[in-house]
Design an enzyme around this catalytic site. Structure first.
Site, PDB file in Angstrom:
ATOM      1  N   CYS A 377      33.640  35.384  48.316  1.00  0.00           N
ATOM      2  CA  CYS A 377      34.060  34.435  49.351  1.00  0.00           C
ATOM      3  C   CYS A 377      32.963  33.399  49.611  1.00  0.00           C
ATOM      4  O   CYS A 377      32.801  32.471  48.821  1.00  0.00           O
ATOM      5  CB  CYS A 377      34.470  35.188  50.615  1.00  0.00           C
ATOM      6  SG  CYS A 377      35.565  34.193  51.645  1.00  0.00           S
ATOM      7  N   HIS A 503      38.272  38.795  48.623  1.00  0.00           N
ATOM      8  CA  HIS A 503      37.445  39.968  48.943  1.00  0.00           C
ATOM      9  C   HIS A 503      37.987  41.173  48.163  1.00  0.00           C
ATOM     10  O   HIS A 503      38.674  42.026  48.747  1.00  0.00           O
ATOM     11  CB  HIS A 503      37.491  40.258  50.442  1.00  0.00           C
ATOM     12  CG  HIS A 503      36.740  39.256  51.251  1.00  0.00           C
ATOM     13  ND1 HIS A 503      35.378  39.319  51.422  1.00  0.00           N
ATOM     14  CD2 HIS A 503      37.144  38.151  51.896  1.00  0.00           C
ATOM     15  CE1 HIS A 503      34.985  38.299  52.168  1.00  0.00           C
ATOM     16  NE2 HIS A 503      36.043  37.562  52.470  1.00  0.00           N
ATOM     17  N   GLU A 505      36.673  43.755  47.290  1.00  0.00           N
ATOM     18  CA  GLU A 505      36.164  45.046  47.782  1.00  0.00           C
ATOM     19  C   GLU A 505      37.182  45.752  48.686  1.00  0.00           C
ATOM     20  O   GLU A 505      37.159  46.969  48.830  1.00  0.00           O
ATOM     21  CB  GLU A 505      34.827  44.855  48.517  1.00  0.00           C
ATOM     22  CG  GLU A 505      34.871  44.095  49.836  1.00  0.00           C
ATOM     23  CD  GLU A 505      34.767  42.578  49.694  1.00  0.00           C
ATOM     24  OE1 GLU A 505      35.061  42.070  48.598  1.00  0.00           O
ATOM     25  OE2 GLU A 505      34.420  41.898  50.687  1.00  0.00           O
TER      26      GLU A 505
END
Ligand code: GLN
Length: 533
Positions: A377, A503, A505
């Site tokens: 990001c 993102h 993750e």
């Protein structure tokens, strides 16, 4: 079968791991049941999206764009479900709903009161989620600690619920703390007794007590808690301190928690932890280790990057590699000497200008010295700024978030964000698809032409600069279908220089690590082999 409910409350201290306990119970029961987690938070924010990560840890973003508590990360990772915004109830949301109903005239003639009006809204919301999802079991976690003013209305609703659903369909689990004071060297039950008393005063009588402790609970303490708190001795469970949260389901299974739940709720869903245990085994016995620099401004609080740490754990379990994190605070970065010792660099998401110049400098060194780099990001935005400044010759290039008067706004606010003035829930949020370019590292790692990752941002790579940046060799390897939004970038001549506006993750799982993290960790391992470290 009627819908069943497990209510998880906590006492004595905050931070004992209620979210992980709730998620672990869910994990153990999920083989045959459709389980939906619900989290109730007592604060008055509508969602945690506007809170500083220092206050509340990471803001977790869902596919549907909801900004929720980081416990939803545990739920998704442990239960394999894709959660929805509706499953997070904050007191801010509850009061919002009550106020709307009052203005609409739903309560005409009545005095609107905490009981029954507010508690009814809470219960109705929970029942509605259960119905909509066709849930067999709802696990409702009540945030905070029993005795806090903030969660009283949630607790009262949970008390009432047993009348609505029948005592045989609801199970109350209470997580407490069993200290072993220095010098006394004995497990102590008093905090548990007092906390259970607080719960009983509110009309909730726990069926299971989980005692968080640095060792397994002794037979004596189980019996003592059992007699003082009116639970059976086998329903007193150890919540052991562990190195990896992934071990908690294994501990609970060992403590026979599933059997107790099955008996009390009359459900049957035997746990199968074979694969899970194998992965934990890898996590615990790594064959290699790497050092990764995490360059951010919230590095004093690891909770701010909870999902990144979990993504590392998932990679560790699959690659047999321990990932040591070097936290680099970029606000007053004096030199980049630390980069000699690390195998790779991550620049995670962030907001505002503090620390950004330090991060840009770190990215420059990573690019020039061919050190594996992953940008997330803000990490992508800063990688583009660095490239614009030092490769494209756009002196002073910046993001308008950092320098509104920059001569070269290579990162600018998204067009749909230009007129937005409200801060809550107004970013580009949630899952968006991207099309990946053939022949790129990112495409190879994902293995598919389109991917969907979650977003939380207001700024993007400015289309007016796409051509200039591309000409100099930065590849926009993933874009929105219309090509306007840059979602993934890479520098193909380097070993691993990849960044994404998303993102990834947030969607990493133990069974399936996020592809970009996997690729990054592999590149770090290769780097180490080359350098002979
Ligand atoms: N501050 C940047 C933006 O709003 C990046 C956000 C982030 O890293 N999540 O676009």
């Amino acid at each position: 079968m009627p819908t069943k409910y497990i209510i998880v409350t906590g006492g004595v201290l905050s931070g004992l791991g209620k979210g992980i306990a709730a998620a672990s119970i869910g994990h153990l029961l999920s083989s045959r049941l459709k389980i939906i987690p619900i989290k109730c938070d007592g604060y008055l924010n509508v969602d945690p999206g506007t809170m500083n990560p220092f206050e509340h840890g990471e803001v977790f973003v869902l596919d549907d764009g909801g900004e929720v508590d980081m416990d939803f990360g545990h739920y998704e990772r442990f239960l394999g479900v894709t959660c929805k915004t509706k499953w997070n109830l904050t007191m801010g949301k509850v009061f919002d709903m009550v106020r709307k109903k009052e203005r609409r005239g739903d309560y005409l003639g009545k005095t609107v009161q905490y009981i029954p009006h507010v508690t009814d809204v809470i219960k109705r919301h929970i029942f509605e989620v259960g119905r909509e999802e066709g849930a067999d079991l709802l696990i409702v976690e009540i945030g905070g600690t029993v005795g806090d003013i903030e969660n009283e209305l949630f607790l009262e609703s949970m008390r009432q619920m047993k009348e609505d659903v029948g005592r045989e369909n609801i199970l109350y689990v209470h997580l407490t703390y069993v200290p072993i004071p220095y010098g006394v060297n004995e497990q102590k039950s008093k905090p548990t007794q007092q906390s259970v008393n607080l719960l009983k005063q509110r009309g909730i009588f726990p069926d299971i007590i989980i005692g968080r402790c640095s060792e397994f609970l002794t037979k004596e303490i189980r019996e003592k808690i059992s007699s003082f708190c009116d639970v059976e001795p086998e329903a007193v469970i150890t919540g052991l301190d562990v190195e990896d949260i992934y071990e908690i389901p294994v501990i609970f299974e060992q403590e026979r928690l599933p059997e107790i739940v099955h008996k009390k709720l009359n459900i049957y869903s035997p746990p199968d932890l074979r694969k899970w245990k194998e992965l934990i085994g890898n996590l615990r016995n790594p064959k290699h280790s790497i050092q990764v620099a995490m360059c951010g401004k919230y590095t004093k609080l690891e909770d701010s990057y909870a999902s990144i740490i979990e993504s590392f754990n998932h990679c560790s379990a699959h690659l047999g590699c321990k990932i040591n994190v070097k936290w680099v605070e970029t606000t007053d970065l004096h030199d980049t000497a630390f980069m000699d010792e690390v195998d790779g660099v991550i620049v995670p998401g962030g907001f505002g200008s503090r620390g950004t110049e330090g991060k840009i400098e770190i990215i420059r060194v990573a690019r020039e010295r061919n050190i594996p780099f992953l940008g997330l990001c803000l990490g992508l935005q800063l990688a583009v700024i660095e490239f614009a400044r030092h490769v494209c010759g756009l002196t002073g290039a910046n993001s308008t978030e950092i320098d509104p008067d920059t001569d070269h706004p290579v990162i600018d606010v998204l067009p749909e964000q230009k007129d937005v003035t409200e801060k809550g829930g107004t970013m580009r949020l949630g899952a968006y698809p991207a099309v990946l370019k053939e022949g790129t590292v990112v495409r190879r790692l994902y293995g598919t032409e389109t991917v969907s990752e979650r977003h939380r941002h207001r700024y993007e790579v400015n289309p007016a600069y796409h051509e200039t940046i591309r000409e100099k060799g930065m590849v926009f390897c993933g874009t929105s279908a219309d090509g306007r939004l840059v979602e993934f970038i890479e520098l193909p001549d380097l070993k691993f220089f990849v960044a994404t506006q998303a993102h990834p993750e947030l969607k990493s799982r133990m069974e399936r690590p996020a592809p970009l993290f996997y690729g990054f960790v592999k590149a770090c391992l290769d780097e180490q082999a080359v350098e002979g470290r």
